[in-house]
Design a protein around this motif. Structure first.
Motif, mmCIF file in Angstrom:
data_model
loop_
_atom_site.group_PDB
_atom_site.id
_atom_site.type_symbol
_atom_site.label_atom_id
_atom_site.label_comp_id
_atom_site.label_asym_id
_atom_site.label_seq_id
_atom_site.Cartn_x
_atom_site.Cartn_y
_atom_site.Cartn_z
ATOM 1 N N ILE A 16 63.461 28.021 37.674
ATOM 2 C CA ILE A 16 63.770 29.429 37.400
ATOM 3 C C ILE A 16 62.679 30.060 36.540
ATOM 4 O O ILE A 16 62.211 31.179 36.793
ATOM 5 C CB ILE A 16 65.143 29.553 36.707
ATOM 6 N N ASN A 17 62.239 29.327 35.517
ATOM 7 C CA ASN A 17 61.177 29.838 34.644
ATOM 8 C C ASN A 17 59.854 30.009 35.401
ATOM 9 O O ASN A 17 59.094 30.946 35.135
ATOM 10 C CB ASN A 17 60.975 28.919 33.456
ATOM 11 N N ALA A 18 59.602 29.072 36.321
ATOM 12 C CA ALA A 18 58.367 29.172 37.115
ATOM 13 C C ALA A 18 58.398 30.421 37.993
ATOM 14 O O ALA A 18 57.395 31.136 38.123
ATOM 15 C CB ALA A 18 58.190 27.923 37.975
ATOM 16 N N VAL A 19 59.564 30.694 38.607
ATOM 17 C CA VAL A 19 59.702 31.897 39.428
ATOM 18 C C VAL A 19 59.541 33.140 38.564
ATOM 19 O O VAL A 19 58.848 34.099 38.941
ATOM 20 C CB VAL A 19 61.072 31.904 40.139
ATOM 21 N N LYS A 20 60.152 33.128 37.377
ATOM 22 C CA LYS A 20 60.015 34.255 36.457
ATOM 23 C C LYS A 20 58.552 34.448 36.045
ATOM 24 O O LYS A 20 58.066 35.579 35.942
ATOM 25 C CB LYS A 20 60.874 34.033 35.211
ATOM 26 N N ALA A 21 57.866 33.317 35.821
ATOM 27 C CA ALA A 21 56.466 33.392 35.404
ATOM 28 C C ALA A 21 55.608 34.039 36.492
ATOM 29 O O ALA A 21 54.725 34.859 36.205
ATOM 30 C CB ALA A 21 55.944 31.997 35.071
ATOM 31 N N VAL A 22 55.871 33.667 37.759
ATOM 32 C CA VAL A 22 55.122 34.258 38.867
ATOM 33 C C VAL A 22 55.388 35.763 38.948
ATOM 34 O O VAL A 22 54.470 36.571 39.136
ATOM 35 C CB VAL A 22 55.494 33.573 40.202
ATOM 36 N N ILE A 23 56.654 36.135 38.764
ATOM 37 C CA ILE A 23 57.018 37.559 38.818
ATOM 38 C C ILE A 23 56.334 38.325 37.684
ATOM 39 O O ILE A 23 55.765 39.407 37.891
ATOM 40 C CB ILE A 23 58.544 37.731 38.742
ATOM 41 N N VAL A 24 56.392 37.741 36.472
ATOM 42 C CA VAL A 24 55.749 38.390 35.325
ATOM 43 C C VAL A 24 54.246 38.502 35.535
ATOM 44 O O VAL A 24 53.630 39.537 35.220
ATOM 45 C CB VAL A 24 56.051 37.607 34.024
ATOM 46 N N GLY A 28 52.374 41.942 35.657
ATOM 47 C CA GLY A 28 51.337 42.164 34.655
ATOM 48 C C GLY A 28 49.984 42.453 35.275
ATOM 49 O O GLY A 28 49.241 43.321 34.800
ATOM 50 N N TRP A 29 49.663 41.743 36.375
ATOM 51 C CA TRP A 29 48.375 41.924 37.037
ATOM 52 C C TRP A 29 48.250 43.337 37.612
ATOM 53 O O TRP A 29 47.247 44.020 37.415
ATOM 54 C CB TRP A 29 48.236 40.884 38.150
ATOM 55 N N PHE A 30 49.298 43.761 38.330
ATOM 56 C CA PHE A 30 49.256 45.101 38.923
ATOM 57 C C PHE A 30 49.345 46.187 37.848
ATOM 58 O O PHE A 30 48.712 47.243 37.968
ATOM 59 C CB PHE A 30 50.395 45.260 39.935
ATOM 60 N N LEU A 31 50.131 45.936 36.798
ATOM 61 C CA LEU A 31 50.247 46.908 35.727
ATOM 62 C C LEU A 31 48.914 47.079 35.007
ATOM 63 O O LEU A 31 48.519 48.198 34.651
ATOM 64 C CB LEU A 31 51.326 46.466 34.727
ATOM 65 N N GLY A 33 45.893 46.618 36.286
ATOM 66 C CA GLY A 33 44.999 47.383 37.153
ATOM 67 C C GLY A 33 45.369 48.852 37.205
ATOM 68 O O GLY A 33 44.492 49.736 37.166
ATOM 69 N N PHE A 34 46.683 49.135 37.277
ATOM 70 C CA PHE A 34 47.140 50.524 37.368
ATOM 71 C C PHE A 34 46.824 51.300 36.099
ATOM 72 O O PHE A 34 46.280 52.409 36.152
ATOM 73 C CB PHE A 34 48.653 50.546 37.636
ATOM 74 N N LEU A 35 47.166 50.735 34.941
ATOM 75 C CA LEU A 35 46.929 51.436 33.683
ATOM 76 C C LEU A 35 45.435 51.573 33.386
ATOM 77 O O LEU A 35 44.999 52.593 32.846
ATOM 78 C CB LEU A 35 47.631 50.706 32.531
ATOM 79 N N ALA A 36 44.656 50.537 33.732
ATOM 80 C CA ALA A 36 43.209 50.622 33.522
ATOM 81 C C ALA A 36 42.612 51.757 34.355
ATOM 82 O O ALA A 36 41.789 52.537 33.867
ATOM 83 C CB ALA A 36 42.544 49.293 33.881
ATOM 84 N N ALA A 37 43.046 51.845 35.616
ATOM 85 C CA ALA A 37 42.554 52.920 36.475
ATOM 86 C C ALA A 37 43.009 54.291 35.965
ATOM 87 O O ALA A 37 42.253 55.275 36.013
ATOM 88 C CB ALA A 37 43.044 52.712 37.907
ATOM 89 N N LEU A 38 44.243 54.355 35.453
ATOM 90 C CA LEU A 38 44.767 55.616 34.931
ATOM 91 C C LEU A 38 43.996 56.070 33.696
ATOM 92 O O LEU A 38 43.631 57.252 33.573
ATOM 93 C CB LEU A 38 46.254 55.456 34.588
ATOM 94 N N VAL A 39 43.721 55.118 32.786
ATOM 95 C CA VAL A 39 42.965 55.446 31.574
ATOM 96 C C VAL A 39 41.565 55.917 31.931
ATOM 97 O O VAL A 39 41.069 56.916 31.394
ATOM 98 C CB VAL A 39 42.902 54.218 30.634
ATOM 99 N N LYS A 40 40.926 55.214 32.850
ATOM 100 C CA LYS A 40 39.562 55.594 33.254
ATOM 101 C C LYS A 40 39.547 56.977 33.894
ATOM 102 O O LYS A 40 38.666 57.805 33.614
ATOM 103 C CB LYS A 40 39.005 54.555 34.231
ATOM 104 N N LYS A 41 40.552 57.257 34.740
ATOM 105 C CA LYS A 41 40.613 58.545 35.416
ATOM 106 C C LYS A 41 40.805 59.674 34.416
ATOM 107 O O LYS A 41 40.155 60.721 34.512
ATOM 108 C CB LYS A 41 41.759 58.527 36.430
ATOM 109 N N ARG A 42 41.704 59.458 33.436
ATOM 110 C CA ARG A 42 41.972 60.501 32.444
ATOM 111 C C ARG A 42 40.740 60.780 31.585
ATOM 112 O O ARG A 42 40.422 61.936 31.280
ATOM 113 C CB ARG A 42 43.148 60.081 31.567
#
Length: 268
Positions: A16-24, A28-31, A33-42
């Protein structure tokens, strides 16, 4: 049967923890990338903030979110943040020695952002490597050569060497040299060069075009030419002047001599 159930119950929390770790990790990876792109754009969209700062800030945001993600994953497996900090504190010397190059690049990246010897979009020469600055993050500087080759340089190397910035100023001086025959009219040749230069709108009137005899060579009288232009017009103006002056010399009866060689023979 009972033993199998006991083994399953032991492995269940870990699975269960391994599945949670993959989800996190995925979140985290997509978040990151998204926030980095948002900060750069702003930041890039703000007219008063340099684009270079946008890329650097985005890089910091990305790595901070990834670090938080890793800490969250470790906590899922029972490793508390306080314990992790204690371990890192105990191994500070070893980590510092192992990552001294990386830490040096990060520190150099901060210095490059503060002093800004170059910015994104400028054409520079860094320690003998030339190209247009495409990106500057906390670890590396990325250059692109005129023939579209990518060059990735650690910030530590970029900060610790000589930087020649060809785009730092809005204007540049174009230096040219033309050789004429010793029998040609020097004043006429000088006037031809001035006429060609003044006819081109890219040549600045102030400082005014400069043409002088700079050298008496073995087979030619050398004329030095200095013209001021916008930095973006430098190369096209240079190519145009070389062609236009040659054509004007031909039309005006001014010759560009070939190198002369004298062969001396001694009779036996």
């Amino acid at each position: 049967m009972e033993s199998a159930m006991e083994q399953f119950s032991v492995w269940t929390p870990l699975i269960i923890n391994a599945v949670k770790a993959v989800i996190v990790l995925v979140i985290g990876w997509f978040l990151a990338g998204f926030l980095a792109a948002l900060v750069k754009k702003r930041i890039v969209s703000h007219p008063r903030i340099d684009d270079t700062i946008g890329g650097f800030a985005a890089s910091i945001v990305r790595w901070l979110i990834l670090l938080v993600t890793v800490i969250a994953i470790l906590q899922l497996f029972g490793i508390q943040a306080t314990s992790l900090v204690a371990v890192l504190g105990a191994g500070t010397l070893a980590i510092g020695l192992a990552l001294q190059g990386t830490l040096s690049d990060i520190a150099a990246g901060v210095m490059l952002i503060i002093f800004r010897p170059y910015k994104i979009g400028q054409y520079v020469d860094i320690g003998g490597t030339s190209g247009t600055v495409k990106d500057l993050n906390i670890f590396v500087t990325e250059l692109v050569t005129p023939d579209n080759v990518q060059i990735v340089m650690p910030n530590g190397k970029a900060w610790g060497t000589v930087v020649t910035n060809y785009s730092a100023h809005s204007t540049r001086r174009l230096d040219l040299a033309f050789g004429i025959d010793y029998g040609d009219d020097i004043d006429k040749a000088v006037q031809i060069v001035l006429d060609v230069a003044n006819a081109d709108e890219r040549v600045h009137k102030e400082p005014e075009p400069w043409v002088r005899v700079t050298n008496l060579g073995d087979s030619s009288v050398d004329l030095g030419v200095r013209l001021w232009c916008d930095a973006g017009d430098y190369w096209e103006l240079k190519f145009h002047m070389l062609k236009a002056v040659k054509e004007a010399f031909d039309a005006g009866g001014i010759s560009i001599p070939y190198p002369h060689q004298v062969e001396v023979r001694k009779d036996a």
